[in-house]
Motif scaffolding. Structure first.
Motif, PDB file in Angstrom:
ATOM      1  N   TRP A  21      40.667   4.006  30.429  1.00 46.20           N
ATOM      2  CA  TRP A  21      40.304   2.606  30.200  1.00 46.20           C
ATOM      3  C   TRP A  21      39.686   2.411  28.823  1.00 46.20           C
ATOM      4  O   TRP A  21      39.877   1.377  28.179  1.00 46.20           O
ATOM      5  N   GLY A  22      38.936   3.383  28.361  1.00 44.94           N
ATOM      6  CA  GLY A  22      38.351   3.292  27.027  1.00 44.94           C
ATOM      7  C   GLY A  22      39.420   3.281  25.948  1.00 44.94           C
ATOM      8  O   GLY A  22      39.356   2.500  24.990  1.00 44.94           O
ATOM      9  N   LEU A  23      40.415   4.140  26.095  1.00 49.79           N
ATOM     10  CA  LEU A  23      41.533   4.153  25.144  1.00 49.79           C
ATOM     11  C   LEU A  23      42.295   2.832  25.190  1.00 49.79           C
ATOM     12  O   LEU A  23      42.660   2.274  24.159  1.00 49.79           O
ATOM     13  N   PHE A  24      42.517   2.338  26.397  1.00 47.73           N
ATOM     14  CA  PHE A  24      43.233   1.074  26.571  1.00 47.73           C
ATOM     15  C   PHE A  24      42.471  -0.073  25.912  1.00 47.73           C
ATOM     16  O   PHE A  24      43.037  -0.841  25.121  1.00 47.73           O
ATOM     17  N   ASP A  25      41.188  -0.185  26.206  1.00 43.36           N
ATOM     18  CA  ASP A  25      40.363  -1.249  25.623  1.00 43.36           C
ATOM     19  C   ASP A  25      40.331  -1.143  24.101  1.00 43.36           C
ATOM     20  O   ASP A  25      40.452  -2.147  23.396  1.00 43.36           O
ATOM     21  N   SER A  26      40.157   0.065  23.595  1.00 48.16           N
ATOM     22  CA  SER A  26      40.105   0.269  22.138  1.00 48.16           C
ATOM     23  C   SER A  26      41.414  -0.144  21.489  1.00 48.16           C
ATOM     24  O   SER A  26      41.420  -0.800  20.438  1.00 48.16           O
ATOM     25  N   PHE A  27      42.530   0.229  22.098  1.00 38.88           N
ATOM     26  CA  PHE A  27      43.833  -0.122  21.556  1.00 38.88           C
ATOM     27  C   PHE A  27      44.031  -1.633  21.526  1.00 38.88           C
ATOM     28  O   PHE A  27      44.482  -2.198  20.528  1.00 38.88           O
ATOM     29  N   ILE A  28      43.674  -2.306  22.616  1.00 42.06           N
ATOM     30  CA  ILE A  28      43.852  -3.760  22.698  1.00 42.06           C
ATOM     31  C   ILE A  28      42.985  -4.475  21.656  1.00 42.06           C
ATOM     32  O   ILE A  28      43.450  -5.393  20.975  1.00 42.06           O
ATOM     33  N   VAL A  29      41.745  -4.048  21.504  1.00 40.01           N
ATOM     34  CA  VAL A  29      40.869  -4.672  20.505  1.00 40.01           C
ATOM     35  C   VAL A  29      41.397  -4.388  19.103  1.00 40.01           C
ATOM     36  O   VAL A  29      41.434  -5.281  18.246  1.00 40.01           O
ATOM     37  N   PHE A  30      41.864  -3.170  18.853  1.00 39.55           N
ATOM     38  CA  PHE A  30      42.415  -2.816  17.547  1.00 39.55           C
ATOM     39  C   PHE A  30      43.624  -3.686  17.205  1.00 39.55           C
ATOM     40  O   PHE A  30      43.721  -4.234  16.107  1.00 39.55           O
ATOM     41  N   VAL A  31      44.543  -3.836  18.153  1.00 37.41           N
ATOM     42  CA  VAL A  31      45.730  -4.671  17.925  1.00 37.41           C
ATOM     43  C   VAL A  31      45.316  -6.123  17.671  1.00 37.41           C
ATOM     44  O   VAL A  31      45.873  -6.795  16.802  1.00 37.41           O
ATOM     45  N   GLY A  32      44.330  -6.602  18.412  1.00 36.91           N
ATOM     46  CA  GLY A  32      43.852  -7.967  18.204  1.00 36.91           C
ATOM     47  C   GLY A  32      43.269  -8.172  16.818  1.00 36.91           C
ATOM     48  O   GLY A  32      43.548  -9.177  16.156  1.00 36.91           O
ATOM     49  N   VAL A  33      42.477  -7.219  16.363  1.00 34.35           N
ATOM     50  CA  VAL A  33      41.876  -7.319  15.028  1.00 34.35           C
ATOM     51  C   VAL A  33      42.965  -7.285  13.963  1.00 34.35           C
ATOM     52  O   VAL A  33      42.964  -8.088  13.019  1.00 34.35           O
ATOM     53  N   VAL A  34      43.923  -6.374  14.114  1.00 33.34           N
ATOM     54  CA  VAL A  34      45.007  -6.282  13.127  1.00 33.34           C
ATOM     55  C   VAL A  34      45.814  -7.564  13.097  1.00 33.34           C
ATOM     56  O   VAL A  34      46.090  -8.114  12.027  1.00 33.34           O
ATOM     57  N   SER A  35      46.172  -8.089  14.268  1.00 34.39           N
ATOM     58  CA  SER A  35      47.007  -9.292  14.293  1.00 34.39           C
ATOM     59  C   SER A  35      46.271 -10.531  13.801  1.00 34.39           C
ATOM     60  O   SER A  35      46.892 -11.438  13.254  1.00 34.39           O
ATOM     61  N   ARG A  36      44.960 -10.610  13.973  1.00 33.90           N
ATOM     62  CA  ARG A  36      44.209 -11.792  13.554  1.00 33.90           C
ATOM     63  C   ARG A  36      43.674 -11.709  12.133  1.00 33.90           C
ATOM     64  O   ARG A  36      43.504 -12.733  11.484  1.00 33.90           O
ATOM     65  N   MET A  37      43.373 -10.512  11.648  1.00 30.93           N
ATOM     66  CA  MET A  37      42.684 -10.414  10.367  1.00 30.93           C
ATOM     67  C   MET A  37      43.505  -9.751   9.270  1.00 30.93           C
ATOM     68  O   MET A  37      43.397 -10.141   8.117  1.00 30.93           O
ATOM     69  N   VAL A  38      44.306  -8.781   9.594  1.00 26.81           N
ATOM     70  CA  VAL A  38      45.034  -8.047   8.564  1.00 26.81           C
ATOM     71  C   VAL A  38      46.366  -8.713   8.229  1.00 26.81           C
ATOM     72  O   VAL A  38      46.674  -8.925   7.063  1.00 26.81           O
TER      73      VAL A  38
END
Length: 106
Positions: A54-71
């Motif tokens: 679940w930690g890997l899953f949560d980290s991946f989802i937050v990472f993808v969200g940050v990349v898609s919104r900010m980068v």
């Protein structure tokens, strides 16, 4: 609430500019909340949280969200790269995790 906003966001172009701005703001708020939650989980549970499924899953989802919104907006990525809707929808799977943690809902 996040799922409802994501549903409206899927057909974003049919709405007025004001509604589109509200959807963008809602997306930013939810991403911020998920980022704070992830940070708190890391602070409380430490490194073992990161290597749990679940930690890997949560980290991946937050990472993808940050990349898609900010980068992507900064580098003018093509539209097909911006449409990472499937990864955003995966955030809804976090609700299943919440149900797992509440004994009455099992």
């Amino acid at each position: 609430l996040n799922g409802i906003c994501m549903g409206f966001d899927a057909d974003r172009k049919q709405y007025s500019e004001r509604v589109q701005e509200l959807l963008t703001t809602a997306e930013d708020v939810f991403l911020g909340l998920f980022s704070v939650e992830l940070s708190l989980m890391l602070l409380v549970l430490g490194f073992p949280f990161l290597i749990s499924p679940w930690g890997l899953f949560d980290s991946f989802i937050v990472f993808v969200g940050v990349v898609s919104r900010m980068v992507f907006p900064l580098v003018s990525a093509p539209d097909h790269l911006k449409t990472m809707l499937i990864f955003r929808i995966m955030r809804l799977a976090r609700i299943a995790r919440a149900f797992r943690l509440i004994p009455r809902l099992r």
